[in-house]
Design a protein around this motif. Structure first.
Motif, PDB file in Angstrom:
ATOM      1  N   SER A  71       4.189   8.248   3.273  1.00  4.33           N
ATOM      2  CA  SER A  71       2.896   8.447   3.142  1.00  4.33           C
ATOM      3  C   SER A  71       1.974   7.395   3.621  1.00  4.33           C
ATOM      4  CB  SER A  71       2.596   8.555   1.587  1.00  4.33           C
ATOM      5  OG  SER A  71       3.256   9.541   1.151  1.00  4.33           O
ATOM      6  N   HIS A  72       2.589   6.304   3.672  1.00  2.00           N
ATOM      7  CA  HIS A  72       1.849   4.855   4.422  1.00  2.00           C
ATOM      8  C   HIS A  72       1.899   5.086   5.766  1.00  2.00           C
ATOM      9  CE1 HIS A  72       1.708   0.925   6.070  1.00  2.00           C
ATOM     10  NE2 HIS A  72       1.245   0.560   5.036  1.00  2.00           N
ATOM     11  N   ALA A  73       2.887   5.597   6.611  1.00  2.00           N
ATOM     12  CA  ALA A  73       2.853   5.770   7.676  1.00  2.00           C
ATOM     13  C   ALA A  73       1.604   7.159   8.040  1.00  2.00           C
ATOM     14  CB  ALA A  73       4.413   6.335   8.229  1.00  2.00           C
ATOM     15  N   ALA A  74       1.885   8.123   7.198  1.00  2.00           N
ATOM     16  CA  ALA A  74       0.811   9.200   7.457  1.00  2.00           C
ATOM     17  C   ALA A  74      -0.622   8.725   7.417  1.00  2.00           C
ATOM     18  CB  ALA A  74       0.999  10.033   6.195  1.00  2.00           C
ATOM     19  N   LEU A  75      -0.873   7.490   6.441  1.00  2.00           N
ATOM     20  CA  LEU A  75      -2.249   7.065   6.713  1.00  2.00           C
ATOM     21  C   LEU A  75      -2.465   6.114   7.918  1.00  2.00           C
ATOM     22  CD1 LEU A  75      -4.936   6.363   5.547  1.00  2.00           C
ATOM     23  CD2 LEU A  75      -3.693   4.634   3.972  1.00  2.00           C
ATOM     24  N   ALA A  76      -1.377   5.656   8.431  1.00  2.00           N
ATOM     25  CA  ALA A  76      -1.479   4.700   9.538  1.00  2.00           C
ATOM     26  C   ALA A  76      -1.901   5.524  10.882  1.00  2.00           C
ATOM     27  CB  ALA A  76      -0.139   3.911   9.813  1.00  2.00           C
ATOM     28  N   LEU A  77      -1.019   6.675  10.776  1.00  2.00           N
ATOM     29  CA  LEU A  77      -1.250   7.729  11.889  1.00  2.00           C
ATOM     30  C   LEU A  77      -2.487   8.346  11.839  1.00  2.00           C
ATOM     31  CD1 LEU A  77       2.404   9.117  11.749  1.00  2.00           C
ATOM     32  CD2 LEU A  77       1.272   8.336  13.882  1.00  2.00           C
ATOM     33  N   THR A  78      -2.901   8.700  10.655  1.00  2.00           N
ATOM     34  CA  THR A  78      -4.331   9.139  10.567  1.00  2.00           C
ATOM     35  C   THR A  78      -5.349   8.500  11.261  1.00  2.00           C
ATOM     36  OG1 THR A  78      -3.578  10.624   8.786  1.00  2.00           O
ATOM     37  CG2 THR A  78      -6.147  10.174   9.020  1.00  2.00           C
ATOM     38  N   LEU A  79      -5.428   7.041  10.725  1.00  2.00           N
ATOM     39  CA  LEU A  79      -6.259   6.144  11.218  1.00  2.00           C
ATOM     40  C   LEU A  79      -6.186   5.708  12.837  1.00  2.00           C
ATOM     41  CD1 LEU A  79      -5.535   3.201   8.347  1.00  2.00           C
ATOM     42  CD2 LEU A  79      -7.574   4.519   8.822  1.00  2.00           C
ATOM     43  N   ALA A  80      -4.876   6.071  13.131  1.00  2.00           N
ATOM     44  CA  ALA A  80      -4.824   6.006  14.955  1.00  2.00           C
ATOM     45  C   ALA A  80      -5.438   7.312  15.484  1.00  2.00           C
ATOM     46  CB  ALA A  80      -3.368   5.567  14.995  1.00  2.00           C
ATOM     47  N   THR A  98       0.857  -1.146   0.032  1.00  2.00           N
ATOM     48  CA  THR A  98      -0.009  -0.044   0.202  1.00  2.00           C
ATOM     49  C   THR A  98       0.933   1.332   0.210  1.00  2.00           C
ATOM     50  OG1 THR A  98      -1.560  -1.217   1.396  1.00  2.00           O
ATOM     51  CG2 THR A  98      -2.035   1.065   1.035  1.00  2.00           C
ATOM     52  N   TYR A  99       2.269   0.958  -0.251  1.00  2.00           N
ATOM     53  CA  TYR A  99       2.998   2.374  -0.556  1.00  2.00           C
ATOM     54  C   TYR A  99       2.834   3.304  -1.591  1.00  2.00           C
ATOM     55  CZ  TYR A  99       6.216   0.097   2.756  1.00  2.00           C
ATOM     56  OH  TYR A  99       6.869  -0.624   4.034  1.00  2.00           O
ATOM     57  N   GLY A 100       2.547   2.834  -2.672  1.00  2.00           N
ATOM     58  CA  GLY A 100       1.992   3.634  -3.709  1.00  2.00           C
ATOM     59  C   GLY A 100       0.814   4.273  -3.642  1.00  2.00           C
ATOM     60  N   THR A 125       7.060   1.569   9.256  1.00  2.00           N
ATOM     61  CA  THR A 125       6.011   1.422   8.602  1.00  2.00           C
ATOM     62  C   THR A 125       5.326   0.203   8.282  1.00  2.00           C
ATOM     63  OG1 THR A 125       4.376   2.906   7.400  1.00  2.00           O
ATOM     64  CG2 THR A 125       6.213   2.006   6.194  1.00  2.00           C
ATOM     65  N   VAL A 126       6.208  -0.880   7.788  1.00  2.00           N
ATOM     66  CA  VAL A 126       5.667  -2.109   7.514  1.00  2.00           C
ATOM     67  C   VAL A 126       4.930  -2.809   8.838  1.00  2.00           C
ATOM     68  CG1 VAL A 126       7.751  -3.237   7.967  1.00  2.00           C
ATOM     69  CG2 VAL A 126       6.112  -3.942   6.172  1.00  2.00           C
ATOM     70  N   ASP A 127       5.328  -2.460   9.886  1.00  2.00           N
ATOM     71  CA  ASP A 127       4.572  -2.990  10.804  1.00  2.00           C
ATOM     72  C   ASP A 127       3.285  -2.300  11.255  1.00  2.00           C
ATOM     73  OD1 ASP A 127       7.172  -4.453  11.486  1.00  2.00           O
ATOM     74  OD2 ASP A 127       7.981  -3.062  12.879  1.00  2.00           O
ATOM     75  N   SER A 128       2.755  -1.543  10.478  1.00  2.00           N
ATOM     76  CA  SER A 128       1.458  -1.260  10.587  1.00  2.00           C
ATOM     77  C   SER A 128       0.623  -2.147   9.732  1.00  2.00           C
ATOM     78  CB  SER A 128       1.295   0.434  10.047  1.00  2.00           C
ATOM     79  OG  SER A 128       1.793   1.046  11.053  1.00  2.00           O
ATOM     80  N   ASN A 129       1.014  -2.933   9.247  1.00  2.00           N
ATOM     81  CA  ASN A 129       0.352  -4.034   8.346  1.00  2.00           C
ATOM     82  C   ASN A 129       0.139  -5.259   8.973  1.00  2.00           C
ATOM     83  OD1 ASN A 129       0.180  -2.110   6.010  1.00  2.00           O
ATOM     84  ND2 ASN A 129       1.668  -3.050   4.878  1.00  2.00           N
ATOM     85  N   ALA A 130      -1.094  -5.707   9.159  1.00  2.00           N
ATOM     86  CA  ALA A 130      -1.302  -7.100   9.150  1.00  2.00           C
ATOM     87  C   ALA A 130      -0.584  -8.284   8.159  1.00  2.00           C
ATOM     88  CB  ALA A 130      -2.659  -7.460   9.620  1.00  2.00           C
ATOM     89  N   ALA A 131      -0.714  -9.646   8.475  1.00  2.00           N
ATOM     90  CA  ALA A 131      -0.270 -10.330   7.946  1.00  2.00           C
ATOM     91  C   ALA A 131      -0.816 -10.532   6.642  1.00  2.00           C
ATOM     92  CB  ALA A 131      -0.086 -12.004   8.551  1.00  2.00           C
ATOM     93  N   ASP A 132      -2.088 -10.383   6.498  1.00  2.00           N
ATOM     94  CA  ASP A 132      -2.833 -10.237   5.182  1.00  2.00           C
ATOM     95  C   ASP A 132      -2.504  -8.943   4.317  1.00  2.00           C
ATOM     96  OD1 ASP A 132      -4.234  -8.372   6.518  1.00  2.00           O
ATOM     97  OD2 ASP A 132      -5.990  -9.749   6.390  1.00  2.00           O
ATOM     98  N   GLY A 133      -1.745  -8.054   4.713  1.00  2.00           N
ATOM     99  CA  GLY A 133      -1.485  -6.778   4.185  1.00  2.00           C
ATOM    100  C   GLY A 133      -2.439  -5.382   4.376  1.00  2.00           C
ATOM    101  N   ARG A 134      -3.563  -5.858   5.070  1.00  2.00           N
ATOM    102  CA  ARG A 134      -4.466  -4.815   5.462  1.00  2.00           C
ATOM    103  C   ARG A 134      -3.942  -3.911   6.802  1.00  2.00           C
ATOM    104  NH1 ARG A 134      -7.367  -9.182   3.985  1.00  2.00           N
ATOM    105  NH2 ARG A 134      -9.290  -8.563   2.440  1.00  2.00           N
ATOM    106  N   PHE A 135      -4.235  -2.946   7.093  1.00  2.00           N
ATOM    107  CA  PHE A 135      -3.906  -2.123   8.263  1.00  2.00           C
ATOM    108  C   PHE A 135      -4.404  -2.600   9.549  1.00  2.00           C
ATOM    109  CE2 PHE A 135      -3.211   1.188   5.108  1.00  2.00           C
ATOM    110  CZ  PHE A 135      -2.179   1.889   5.352  1.00  2.00           C
ATOM    111  N   LEU A 136      -3.483  -2.584  10.467  1.00  2.00           N
ATOM    112  CA  LEU A 136      -3.884  -3.247  11.736  1.00  2.00           C
ATOM    113  C   LEU A 136      -5.148  -2.109  12.165  1.00  2.00           C
ATOM    114  CD1 LEU A 136      -0.524  -3.354  13.677  1.00  2.00           C
ATOM    115  CD2 LEU A 136      -1.873  -5.258  12.846  1.00  2.00           C
ATOM    116  N   PRO A 137      -5.775  -2.641  13.071  1.00  2.00           N
ATOM    117  CA  PRO A 137      -7.040  -1.983  13.708  1.00  2.00           C
ATOM    118  C   PRO A 137      -6.428  -0.494  14.265  1.00  2.00           C
ATOM    119  CG  PRO A 137      -7.333  -4.169  14.489  1.00  2.00           C
ATOM    120  CD  PRO A 137      -5.937  -4.260  13.731  1.00  2.00           C
ATOM    121  N   PRO A 138      -7.490   0.292  14.353  1.00  2.00           N
ATOM    122  CA  PRO A 138      -7.011   1.754  14.747  1.00  2.00           C
ATOM    123  C   PRO A 138      -6.167   1.591  16.148  1.00  2.00           C
ATOM    124  CG  PRO A 138      -8.888   1.909  13.678  1.00  2.00           C
ATOM    125  CD  PRO A 138      -8.671   0.481  13.602  1.00  2.00           C
TER     126      PRO A 138
END
Length: 279
Positions: free
Chosen positions: A242-251, A98-100, A200-213
């Motif tokens: 940008s992936h980290a920005a999305l993860a932080l926003t979700l959080a 989900t980087y791009g 930032t890769v640690d914000s992804n679950a094993a299936d590639g989806r984002f972890l819960p907020p």
């Protein structure tokens, strides 16, 4: 703005709606930056191919970093070329972490365009047994949307240096690059002094989806982020950040992106580089 994420099932339903979203396929990875061939082998129906290097970045001097933002007027023309008009929502996806897609989401959101990311990317679409469409895609008629810019927080190189000393600046690259053990791309190894490593890769679950907020929030709090303090982020070239920005926003945080990232910092010899596991 809509919720940043959309599931494969939700996207399939939206594509059957009376006013479907505009779908963008940002097929890009470090070892294969040109994803057009992969796109033409199969993509989400109605999707348009987006070149990260050409559509989501400018081509400046090394001192600007590897993926500087295009000028606002240039990006506005690109958005309209995708067929975006007032009231449209854009859904973006890719097939690599989900980087791009996150880069496209960040830029569209920064420009005032409602944008969502397909959680889990193309793999999630395939896992849901949803159809793929081969071929080059069908261009849309030019859109008429009015594009703004600068709606999301950003850091320039001086602001990133200052925040590393006064707030929280997260380096979201792999630990070995943060420590300076290796640097396969940029001219110097290491990290911005004072920056904290939070891959930032640690914000992804094993299936590639984002972890819960709530899990994302716990991750960032453990790294030192606080709701009452500014949180800055950088990576190698501004893409995975940008992936980290999305993860932080979700959080629930409001992150500031240092777009130039390490690729800009490393090309300024006067900027110090820290090495090792400590900030």
């Amino acid at each position: 703005m809509p919720h940043p994420l959309v599931t494969a099932a939700e996207l399939a339903a939206l594509l059957d709606a009376e006013a479907p979203p505009i779908v963008l396929d940002v097929r890009w990875r470090l070892d294969a930056p040109d994803g057009r061939a992969a796109f033409e082998q199969g993509h989400v129906p109605s999707a348009q191919y987006v070149s990260l290097d050409d559509d989501l970045a400018a081509h400046g001097a090394p001192t600007d970093g590897r993926h500087p933002l295009p000028a606002p007027d240039v990006f506005a023309e690109t958005v309209r070329r995708w067929g975006v008009s007032e009231g449209d929502t854009v859904v973006v996806y890719d097939d690599w972490l989900t980087y791009g897609a996150a880069r496209a989401w960040w830029m569209l959101t920064d420009a005032g365009i409602p944008a969502r990311v397909l959680d889990g990317g193309l793999a999630a679409w395939r896992d849901a047994a949803l159809p793929l469409e081969p071929g080059p895609g069908t261009p849309r008629a030019p859109g008429t949307v009015t594009v703004t810019s600068g709606l999301l927080p950003q850091l320039d190189i001086d602001e990133a240096a200052a925040l590393a000393g006064t707030g929280i600046l997260l380096d979201v690259r792999a630990p070995e690059r943060y420590r300076g053990d290796t640097e396969p791309i940029d001219p110097r190894a290491g990290h911005i002094p004072g920056a904290i490593n939070s891959p930032t890769v640690d914000s992804n679950a094993a299936d590639g989806r984002f972890l819960p907020p709530e899990e994302l929030r716990a991750r960032f709090v453990s790294a030192g982020a606080r709701a009452d303090e500014p949180v800055g982020i950088y990576c190698g070239s501004g893409v995975s950040a940008s992936h980290a920005a999305l993860a932080l926003t979700l959080a629930g945080f409001t992150p500031a992106l240092f777009v130039g990232s390490w690729s800009q910092w490393a090309n300024h010899p006067d900027r110090p580089a820290a090495v090792g596991a400590r900030p």
